[in-house]
Scaffold this motif. Structure first.
Motif, PDB file in Angstrom:
ATOM      1  N   LEU A   1     -26.052  32.564-104.020  1.00 59.11           N
ATOM      2  CA  LEU A   1     -26.531  32.627-102.602  1.00 59.11           C
ATOM      3  C   LEU A   1     -25.510  31.748-101.699  1.00 59.11           C
ATOM      4  O   LEU A   1     -25.321  32.237-100.605  1.00 59.11           O
ATOM      5  CB  LEU A   1     -27.960  32.228-102.488  1.00 59.11           C
ATOM      6  CG  LEU A   1     -28.670  32.297-101.073  1.00 59.11           C
ATOM      7  CD1 LEU A   1     -28.688  33.817-100.810  1.00 59.11           C
ATOM      8  CD2 LEU A   1     -29.982  31.786-100.992  1.00 59.11           C
ATOM      9  N   LEU A   2     -25.113  30.581-101.975  1.00 58.03           N
ATOM     10  CA  LEU A   2     -24.301  29.896-101.190  1.00 58.03           C
ATOM     11  C   LEU A   2     -23.044  30.700-100.979  1.00 58.03           C
ATOM     12  O   LEU A   2     -22.269  30.729 -99.961  1.00 58.03           O
ATOM     13  CB  LEU A   2     -23.804  28.511-101.855  1.00 58.03           C
ATOM     14  CG  LEU A   2     -22.860  27.495-100.912  1.00 58.03           C
ATOM     15  CD1 LEU A   2     -23.637  27.133 -99.902  1.00 58.03           C
ATOM     16  CD2 LEU A   2     -22.582  26.343-101.967  1.00 58.03           C
ATOM     17  N   ARG A   3     -22.286  31.261-102.023  1.00 57.63           N
ATOM     18  CA  ARG A   3     -21.117  31.889-102.005  1.00 57.63           C
ATOM     19  C   ARG A   3     -21.330  33.285-100.971  1.00 57.63           C
ATOM     20  O   ARG A   3     -20.480  33.346-100.021  1.00 57.63           O
ATOM     21  CB  ARG A   3     -20.577  32.495-103.393  1.00 57.63           C
ATOM     22  CG  ARG A   3     -20.145  31.483-104.108  1.00 57.63           C
ATOM     23  CD  ARG A   3     -19.343  31.815-105.406  1.00 57.63           C
ATOM     24  NE  ARG A   3     -20.225  32.647-106.342  1.00 57.63           N
ATOM     25  CZ  ARG A   3     -20.889  31.754-107.280  1.00 57.63           C
ATOM     26  NH1 ARG A   3     -20.700  30.727-107.531  1.00 57.63           N
ATOM     27  NH2 ARG A   3     -21.604  32.586-108.061  1.00 57.63           N
ATOM     28  N   GLU A   4     -22.488  33.810-100.997  1.00 56.39           N
ATOM     29  CA  GLU A   4     -22.772  34.891-100.515  1.00 56.39           C
ATOM     30  C   GLU A   4     -22.844  34.720 -98.968  1.00 56.39           C
ATOM     31  O   GLU A   4     -22.349  35.432 -97.897  1.00 56.39           O
ATOM     32  CB  GLU A   4     -24.075  35.708-100.914  1.00 56.39           C
ATOM     33  CG  GLU A   4     -24.490  36.803-100.040  1.00 56.39           C
ATOM     34  CD  GLU A   4     -25.997  37.155-100.071  1.00 56.39           C
ATOM     35  OE1 GLU A   4     -26.593  37.700 -99.169  1.00 56.39           O
ATOM     36  OE2 GLU A   4     -26.478  37.106-101.502  1.00 56.39           O
ATOM     37  N   LYS A   5     -23.568  33.357 -98.794  1.00 55.58           N
ATOM     38  CA  LYS A   5     -23.821  33.064 -97.157  1.00 55.58           C
ATOM     39  C   LYS A   5     -22.591  32.321 -96.500  1.00 55.58           C
ATOM     40  O   LYS A   5     -22.303  32.786 -95.347  1.00 55.58           O
ATOM     41  CB  LYS A   5     -25.035  32.059 -97.173  1.00 55.58           C
ATOM     42  CG  LYS A   5     -26.284  32.774 -97.360  1.00 55.58           C
ATOM     43  CD  LYS A   5     -26.500  34.122 -96.649  1.00 55.58           C
ATOM     44  CE  LYS A   5     -27.786  34.632 -97.205  1.00 55.58           C
ATOM     45  NZ  LYS A   5     -27.888  36.055 -96.471  1.00 55.58           N
ATOM     46  N   ARG A   6     -21.807  32.127 -97.419  1.00 51.02           N
ATOM     47  CA  ARG A   6     -20.588  31.383 -96.741  1.00 51.02           C
ATOM     48  C   ARG A   6     -19.431  32.572 -96.325  1.00 51.02           C
ATOM     49  O   ARG A   6     -18.903  32.122 -95.413  1.00 51.02           O
ATOM     50  CB  ARG A   6     -19.915  30.399 -97.902  1.00 51.02           C
ATOM     51  CG  ARG A   6     -18.505  29.859 -97.377  1.00 51.02           C
ATOM     52  CD  ARG A   6     -17.928  28.779 -98.475  1.00 51.02           C
ATOM     53  NE  ARG A   6     -16.724  28.449 -97.910  1.00 51.02           N
ATOM     54  CZ  ARG A   6     -15.844  27.535 -98.332  1.00 51.02           C
ATOM     55  NH1 ARG A   6     -16.485  26.901 -99.582  1.00 51.02           N
ATOM     56  NH2 ARG A   6     -14.641  27.085 -97.911  1.00 51.02           N
ATOM     57  N   ALA A   7     -19.431  33.431 -97.135  1.00 51.92           N
ATOM     58  CA  ALA A   7     -18.602  34.635 -96.995  1.00 51.92           C
ATOM     59  C   ALA A   7     -18.926  35.188 -95.695  1.00 51.92           C
ATOM     60  O   ALA A   7     -18.354  35.660 -94.848  1.00 51.92           O
ATOM     61  CB  ALA A   7     -18.743  35.488 -98.066  1.00 51.92           C
ATOM     62  N   GLU A   8     -20.488  35.336 -95.473  1.00 48.91           N
ATOM     63  CA  GLU A   8     -21.185  36.104 -94.548  1.00 48.91           C
ATOM     64  C   GLU A   8     -20.896  35.372 -93.251  1.00 48.91           C
ATOM     65  O   GLU A   8     -20.539  36.000 -92.153  1.00 48.91           O
ATOM     66  CB  GLU A   8     -22.446  36.331 -94.631  1.00 48.91           C
ATOM     67  CG  GLU A   8     -23.489  37.192 -93.860  1.00 48.91           C
ATOM     68  CD  GLU A   8     -24.734  36.952 -94.155  1.00 48.91           C
ATOM     69  OE1 GLU A   8     -25.056  37.895 -95.088  1.00 48.91           O
ATOM     70  OE2 GLU A   8     -25.609  36.077 -93.455  1.00 48.91           O
ATOM     71  N   ILE A   9     -20.897  33.955 -93.033  1.00 52.29           N
ATOM     72  CA  ILE A   9     -20.817  33.148 -91.852  1.00 52.29           C
ATOM     73  C   ILE A   9     -19.282  33.219 -91.438  1.00 52.29           C
ATOM     74  O   ILE A   9     -19.014  33.267 -90.418  1.00 52.29           O
ATOM     75  CB  ILE A   9     -21.398  31.851 -92.021  1.00 52.29           C
ATOM     76  CG1 ILE A   9     -23.031  32.057 -92.275  1.00 52.29           C
ATOM     77  CG2 ILE A   9     -21.173  30.964 -90.958  1.00 52.29           C
ATOM     78  CD1 ILE A   9     -23.592  30.834 -92.440  1.00 52.29           C
ATOM     79  N   GLU A  10     -18.529  32.903 -92.643  1.00 53.76           N
ATOM     80  CA  GLU A  10     -16.911  33.012 -92.205  1.00 53.76           C
ATOM     81  C   GLU A  10     -16.485  34.186 -91.758  1.00 53.76           C
ATOM     82  O   GLU A  10     -15.733  34.373 -90.842  1.00 53.76           O
ATOM     83  CB  GLU A  10     -16.285  32.457 -93.402  1.00 53.76           C
ATOM     84  CG  GLU A  10     -16.501  30.993 -93.919  1.00 53.76           C
ATOM     85  CD  GLU A  10     -15.595  30.588 -94.905  1.00 53.76           C
ATOM     86  OE1 GLU A  10     -15.166  31.508 -95.844  1.00 53.76           O
ATOM     87  OE2 GLU A  10     -15.315  29.157 -95.160  1.00 53.76           O
ATOM     88  N   LYS A  11     -17.125  35.349 -92.207  1.00 53.18           N
ATOM     89  CA  LYS A  11     -16.616  36.551 -91.627  1.00 53.18           C
ATOM     90  C   LYS A  11     -17.068  36.928 -90.418  1.00 53.18           C
ATOM     91  O   LYS A  11     -16.485  37.148 -89.508  1.00 53.18           O
ATOM     92  CB  LYS A  11     -17.303  37.690 -92.311  1.00 53.18           C
ATOM     93  CG  LYS A  11     -16.767  39.268 -92.083  1.00 53.18           C
ATOM     94  CD  LYS A  11     -17.126  39.966 -92.868  1.00 53.18           C
ATOM     95  CE  LYS A  11     -17.209  41.649 -92.548  1.00 53.18           C
ATOM     96  NZ  LYS A  11     -17.812  42.643 -93.452  1.00 53.18           N
ATOM     97  N   LEU A  12     -18.399  36.377 -90.011  1.00 55.38           N
ATOM     98  CA  LEU A  12     -18.886  36.379 -88.569  1.00 55.38           C
ATOM     99  C   LEU A  12     -18.207  35.528 -87.586  1.00 55.38           C
ATOM    100  O   LEU A  12     -17.782  35.877 -86.606  1.00 55.38           O
ATOM    101  CB  LEU A  12     -20.354  35.804 -88.435  1.00 55.38           C
ATOM    102  CG  LEU A  12     -21.083  35.619 -87.409  1.00 55.38           C
ATOM    103  CD1 LEU A  12     -21.375  36.921 -86.759  1.00 55.38           C
ATOM    104  CD2 LEU A  12     -22.384  34.947 -87.348  1.00 55.38           C
ATOM    105  N   LEU A  13     -17.661  34.128 -88.037  1.00 60.69           N
ATOM    106  CA  LEU A  13     -16.916  33.522 -87.142  1.00 60.69           C
ATOM    107  C   LEU A  13     -15.424  33.966 -87.157  1.00 60.69           C
ATOM    108  O   LEU A  13     -14.920  33.766 -85.894  1.00 60.69           O
ATOM    109  CB  LEU A  13     -16.860  32.090 -87.721  1.00 60.69           C
ATOM    110  CG  LEU A  13     -18.131  31.422 -88.043  1.00 60.69           C
ATOM    111  CD1 LEU A  13     -17.898  29.988 -88.569  1.00 60.69           C
ATOM    112  CD2 LEU A  13     -18.755  31.149 -86.475  1.00 60.69           C
ATOM    113  N   GLY A  14     -14.941  34.482 -88.164  1.00 57.93           N
ATOM    114  CA  GLY A  14     -13.541  35.076 -87.617  1.00 57.93           C
ATOM    115  C   GLY A  14     -12.682  33.543 -87.893  1.00 57.93           C
ATOM    116  O   GLY A  14     -12.768  32.653 -87.744  1.00 57.93           O
ATOM    117  N   SER A  15     -11.325  33.979 -87.699  1.00 58.77           N
ATOM    118  CA  SER A  15     -10.317  33.072 -87.524  1.00 58.77           C
ATOM    119  C   SER A  15      -8.967  33.686 -87.036  1.00 58.77           C
ATOM    120  O   SER A  15      -8.714  34.845 -87.137  1.00 58.77           O
ATOM    121  CB  SER A  15      -9.903  32.299 -88.879  1.00 58.77           C
ATOM    122  OG  SER A  15      -9.194  33.115 -89.829  1.00 58.77           O
ATOM    123  N   PRO A  16      -8.179  32.999 -86.154  1.00 59.70           N
ATOM    124  CA  PRO A  16      -6.918  33.413 -85.553  1.00 59.70           C
ATOM    125  C   PRO A  16      -5.789  33.942 -86.530  1.00 59.70           C
ATOM    126  O   PRO A  16      -6.016  33.387 -87.638  1.00 59.70           O
ATOM    127  CB  PRO A  16      -6.518  32.034 -85.010  1.00 59.70           C
ATOM    128  CG  PRO A  16      -7.348  31.324 -84.770  1.00 59.70           C
ATOM    129  CD  PRO A  16      -8.335  31.407 -85.867  1.00 59.70           C
TER     130      PRO A  16
END
Length: 366
Positions: A351-366
């Motif tokens: 679940l941690l891996r799933e949510k980390r990927a989800e949040i990092e995708k939401l935040l994006g990065s330059p």
């Protein structure tokens, strides 16, 4: 300050930085920290005007070594080491090197190996920040050479300390804090324990199960101190290795934390690696730095993405905290860098891996 009922106090320190970063820590009449928002802005305004005036009454300088002796003896009034333990201590050439030999002489049950106990303001041996891997090499090597219960490494001015178990593993400060906090709850079962918002659920639940009440606070020295004073909290902690004690005027002390943990270890049959292992296990990212284009937008996106979800609790004490029954995260903006600080915790690694990927995708990065 408290003993003299002083109107204020100043400490010259670079904290965990090299000496060229020396600055001032300023304290108010009751020992509280003076930061922006609590008086530092007034001092800055006076200094920026560039005008001075002669005081009507000049002060005087007094050198009083009795405070050193009172400081050293303070610890023996609060700590009792029940059996012989063996520790490795890296003072890093910092200010703790000036006091540790005399303090430890009061605790004959602590057998210790000293590393860099000679004060060295240039920190030639290693940087004064014990969180840096290059600063941990010596303490880890020493722990690998002998049978120790645990090891500690202090930062330059001694307000921060990192712990290592008998296997030389760096320990999470909040799980070192937990047994000390539970011991405090034995003295006052319904005490309020103030914790930063990014504290693990494992710590929060353990405190509540032992009769304590948790109050969450913004991260940061001044905010934790203020909240501790408000609730008369006996102890608090930051992940960075700051431990705060009511008995130490709500201030942080690496030496007090070391001795309080040593006291607990001396009364336990378990090795340190087991003492700091929480009964309730959660998967955690620790603190992540995520580069973003717009910090305010990143926090807003995180809030808006989850705030209407079922079974969610939203907090905004420090950044944005989103809590679900089986996972949670806190996101806050850095004051100095184009990043947000992100902590995620979940019931399982999957679940941690799933949510980390989800949040990092939401935040994006330059």
């Amino acid at each position: 300050m408290h003993q003299r009922k002083a109107d204020g106090g100043i400490m010259v320190t670079a904290s965990h930085n090299p000496r060229e970063y020396n600055g001032l820590k300023i304290r108010g009449r009751s020992g509280e920290s003076i930061f922006l928002g609590t008086g530092l802005e007034k001092i800055r305004a006076i200094a920026s005007r560039g005008k001075t005036r002669r005081a009507k009454m000049l002060g005087n300088i007094e050198f009083n070594n009795s405070y050193r002796e009172k400081y050293i003896s303070f610890f023996s009034k609060h700590i009792s080491i029940k059996r012989r333990i063996r520790v490795a201590i890296d003072a890093g050439g910092g200010s703790t090197a000036l006091f540790l030999p005399q303090i430890l002489s009061l605790f004959p049950n602590i057998e210790y190996t000293p590393l860099f106990f000679e004060p060295d303001g240039s920190f030639k041996k290693h940087p004064p920040n014990p969180l840096l891997p290059e600063s941990q090499k010596w303490i880890k090597a020493e722990l690998g050479r002998g049978k120790y219960n645990f090891g500690v490494a202090f930062d330059g001015d001694g307000d921060r300390v990192m712990f290592f178990d008998e296997k030389a593993n760096l320990l999470d400060s909040q799980f070192v804090f937990l047994p000390i906090a539970l011991k405090a709850l034995e003295k006052k079962r319904k005490a309020v324990i103030v914790l930063p918002v990014d504290t693990s659920r494992a710590v929060r639940r353990a405190i509540e199960e032992h009769g304590g009440r948790v109050e969450l606070s913004r991260r940061g020295y001044v905010f934790l101190q203020t909240a501790m004073r408000k609730f008369a909290s006996p102890i608090s902690v930051e992940r960075s290795g700051h431990y705060f004690f009511k008995d130490f005027s709500y201030d942080d002390s690496g030496i007090f934390a070391f001795l309080a943990f040593a006291e607990y270890v001396s009364g336990s049959p378990l090795p340190v690696s087991k003492i700091v292992e929480p009964d309730i296990q959660f998967a955690s990212t620790g603190e992540l730095n995520v580069t973003v284009r717009d910090k305010a937008r990143a926090l807003a996106d995180a809030r808006n993405r989850y705030r209407r979800a079922p079974n969610v609790r939203v907090g905004e004490i420090d950044g944005v905290t989103i809590e679900f029954p089986d996972w949670w995260f806190n996101i806050r903006a850095s004051n100095t860098e184009p990043v947000v600080r992100l902590v995620i915790e979940a019931d399982t690694e999957e679940l941690l891996r799933e949510k980390r990927a989800e949040i990092e995708k939401l935040l994006g990065s330059p």
